[in-house]
Structure formats: C-alpha cells, structure tokens
Scaffold this active site. Structure first.
Site, short mmCIF file in Angstrom:
data_model
loop_
_atom_site.label_atom_id
_atom_site.label_comp_id
_atom_site.label_asym_id
_atom_site.label_seq_id
_atom_site.Cartn_x
_atom_site.Cartn_y
_atom_site.Cartn_z
N GLY A 153 0.81 -1.20 0.00
CA GLY A 153 0.00 0.00 0.00
C GLY A 153 0.86 1.26 0.00
O GLY A 153 2.05 1.24 0.33
N CYS A 154 0.24 2.37 -0.37
CA CYS A 154 0.98 3.64 -0.46
C CYS A 154 1.39 4.15 0.92
O CYS A 154 2.55 4.52 1.13
CB CYS A 154 0.15 4.67 -1.22
SG CYS A 154 -1.57 4.81 -0.69
N HIS A 155 0.45 4.17 1.88
CA HIS A 155 0.81 4.56 3.24
C HIS A 155 1.86 3.62 3.79
O HIS A 155 2.81 4.04 4.47
CB HIS A 155 -0.42 4.51 4.15
CG HIS A 155 -1.35 5.67 4.01
ND1 HIS A 155 -1.00 6.97 4.30
CD2 HIS A 155 -2.66 5.71 3.64
CE1 HIS A 155 -2.04 7.77 4.12
NE2 HIS A 155 -3.06 7.03 3.72
#
Length: 350
Positions: A153-155
């Site tokens: 995921g980006c986070h």
C-alpha cells in the site's frame, strides 16, 4: 520471455491503471498487449484518459477477452477483495504467467490477519504462500524469482521504508512509534463518491480510518518482522486537498544509547546506492512537491526537543512509488531488467 515483455493491465481505467499505462508506454522493454476495464470495454483508452490520444494503445476489453497466450506478465489494478479469484484463474489458465498485484489481496502472509482486516476469508490460500511482499528495496532477491508480487500500500511503503531499517538495528522502541500520514485525493480512487466532491474536501484536512485503517496490518506485519517481536505503531491517516502525494511525519522514541544522528546514519547506510531513495542531510525535512510524478522517496531525520525522541519524515508520490511506479520496479526485477528501467522521470515542479 522474449526481448520485449508482453504485458496486460487489468483495471486500466482507474488511477493506478492509467499510471501504469503512462509509465509503460515509454518503457523500452515492454509491449502493452491488453488493457481491461469491464464497464468501459470497447472504448479507446484515449476516450477515458485523453492524455493518451497520441499513443497507439490496445482498446479496452473485458478480462475474459484477454488472450493469455500472448502475455508474459499481468498487472492487476483491480479493487480489493476481487483480485484473489481473478489471479487464481490466471494461473489456472497459464501457470507460467507472472503477476504484479496492486490490490491488498495478497499482501498479508497470515490468512487470519487478512480475514480480520478485510472482513472475509482469503479466497486463494494456495497462492498466498507464493506471494512476495513487494517493497522493492527490502525484498529485491525474493522478488526476482517471484511469480506473484503483492505490491504494498501507499501509506505502508511511506512508513516501512524509513522504519524497518531502524527497527532492524534496534535504534527505536517498537511500541512507541506514532505515524501521521497525509495523502492526496487520488488515493481514494476514481469512482464517484459524494464525500470526495471538491466542495466536500477543499479548504480543510481530516483524519479517516482512525485506529482501523487497513494499511496498519501491513505495518504490523513488517514491523514485527524487523523488530523480532510484536511492534504496534500508532497510525493516523489524513486526507488533504491535493491530487498526489503522501507525507508521513513519524515520531519515534529512541532505544537506550541511540541518538537522532544514529537514526540518520542507519538510513544512509541502508539506502546507500539505492536509485529511488534519497536521505536528506541531517536536520532537513523533505517536501512532497519534490517527488511529485516520480518514483522517488525522500527521507529526513530531525532531532526532537526531547533527548529521547526523533522525528522521521518520509514522502513519495502515492500513484508512482506508492503504487504503479513500484509495481513497474517490481516488474523490472521479475523480468531481469535494471530496476530503474522506464522509471527515470524526475519530479514535476512546480
């Protein structure tokens, strides 16, 4: 595989799918052979994203229409919860195919953790053991031989890159980490949602998924592994009115004998020679605008006023290094290309 890698993108009409097209259209070793978008099947890619009008791209089709015999590698840019069965079907039809999955469906190695965080049992357990968590800088060797890469995921990427080396070196306390991670609007996807209207989100900032954001599970998994024990960071995501970018401000409590300068030195050592990770001089914080549109990550370490704490700042473009750029980087590793191939774009500024 042939000299040109024949690629399909499933879910090309979303933001991550279109970003894959943008990056791969100029990749010197890739041929885009199939693009899917079930609701927009039959349309030209330029009808959905006019910025591609100058490119000769395949028309959008349904997944069922893709001729896998002509495909070496598939990117899955499909919604969470839908990809496990799709990928199982791909391997059933063509066992030799390679897959880079941008959804969350194969990121968690523990099926029970997946069921807890995503609310339903894992639908392709036999494939989970083959999935490699695709943080390129941390799992390069495993990715090179993988048939299924689970793009993080980006986070998650934004916080894992700075914190895993510090946890491995036992420089920070695993249970005393606070992450505030602000993301741009494209992280919510392209589907129409009332709460994402301009008048709903402009001129303000708000937290979301507080205490329960699903990327927390990826942080738990990777932080536990790095620390060699249970590590439970506090993670608070914020939505801010910009199109692209993630900016994580991380407050860490130092382990006995550690200093903020030691954290900085550890990150410099961990990412020495890495083409996409830049550790700024000690005491300097990065800015999200300086990575926008690129596959780059910038990290900064600043001493807090308390002698037992340090502030680590991490920023990247959520659609590039946080999603499609990292997916291309992983594809390069799987295919035996240079990791930087097709990813030389500099940040767009201003």
């Amino acid at each position: 595989m042939t000299d040109l890698l024949n690629v399909a993108i499933l879910g090309a009409s979303g933001y991550t799918g279109s970003e894959l097209v943008r990056l791969l259209a100029r990749h010197p070793k890739v041929a885009l052979k199939a693009l899917t978008a079930d609701r927009k099947a039959g349309q030209a890619m330029a009808d959905v994203f006019p910025q591609f009008a100058a490119l000769d791209l395949p028309r959008l089709t349904t997944i069922a229409e893709v001729d896998l015999a002509a495909i070496d590698l598939v990117f899955c840019a499909l919604p969470h919860g839908t990809t496990q069965q799709v990928i199982a079907d791909l391997f059933a039809k063509k066992p030799s195919i390679k897959v880079v999955d941008l959804s969350a469906d194969f990121r968690l190695a523990d099926p029970e953790a997946y069921a807890t965080w995503y609310g339903h049992p894992h639908q392709a357990l036999e494939l989970q053991k083959d999935a490699v968590f695709g943080v390129s800088e941390l799992y390069r060797d495993q990715i090179k031989g993988a048939k299924l890469v689970a793009n993080p995921g980006c986070h998650s990427t934004t916080s894992i890159l700075p914190l895993v080396p510090l946890l491995r070196e036992r420089l920070i306390e695993p249970d005393l980490i606070s992450i505030v991670s602000a993301t741009g609007m494209s992280g919510a996807g392209r589907a129409a949602k009332e709460e994402m209207l301009f008048s709903e989100v402009s001129e303000g900032v708000h937290a979301y998924g507080v205490g329960k954001h699903r990327h927390t599970a990826e942080l738990d998994q990777e932080f536990d592994k790095a620390a060699g024990r249970t590590a439970r960071a506090t993670f608070t995501p914020l939505l801010i009115p910009m199109n692209r970018g993630i900016y994580a401000t991380i407050t860490a409590t130092l382990a006995a004998g550690a200093t903020a300068e030691a954290l900085h030195a550890a990150l410099e050592a961990a990412y020495y020679g890495e083409p996409f990770v830049k550790v700024l001089p000690f005491g300097k914080a990065p800015q999200s605008r300086h990575v926008r549109g690129s596959n780059n990550v910038q990290l900064g370490v600043v001493a807090d006023r308390g002698p037992d704490r340090a502030i680590v700042v991490s920023t990247l473009d959520n659609l590039v290094k946080g999603a499609s750029g990292q997916a291309v980087q992983n594809m390069n590793l799987v295919a035996g290309f240079e990791a930087t191939e097709g990813l030389g774009q500099l940040a767009i500024f201003p």
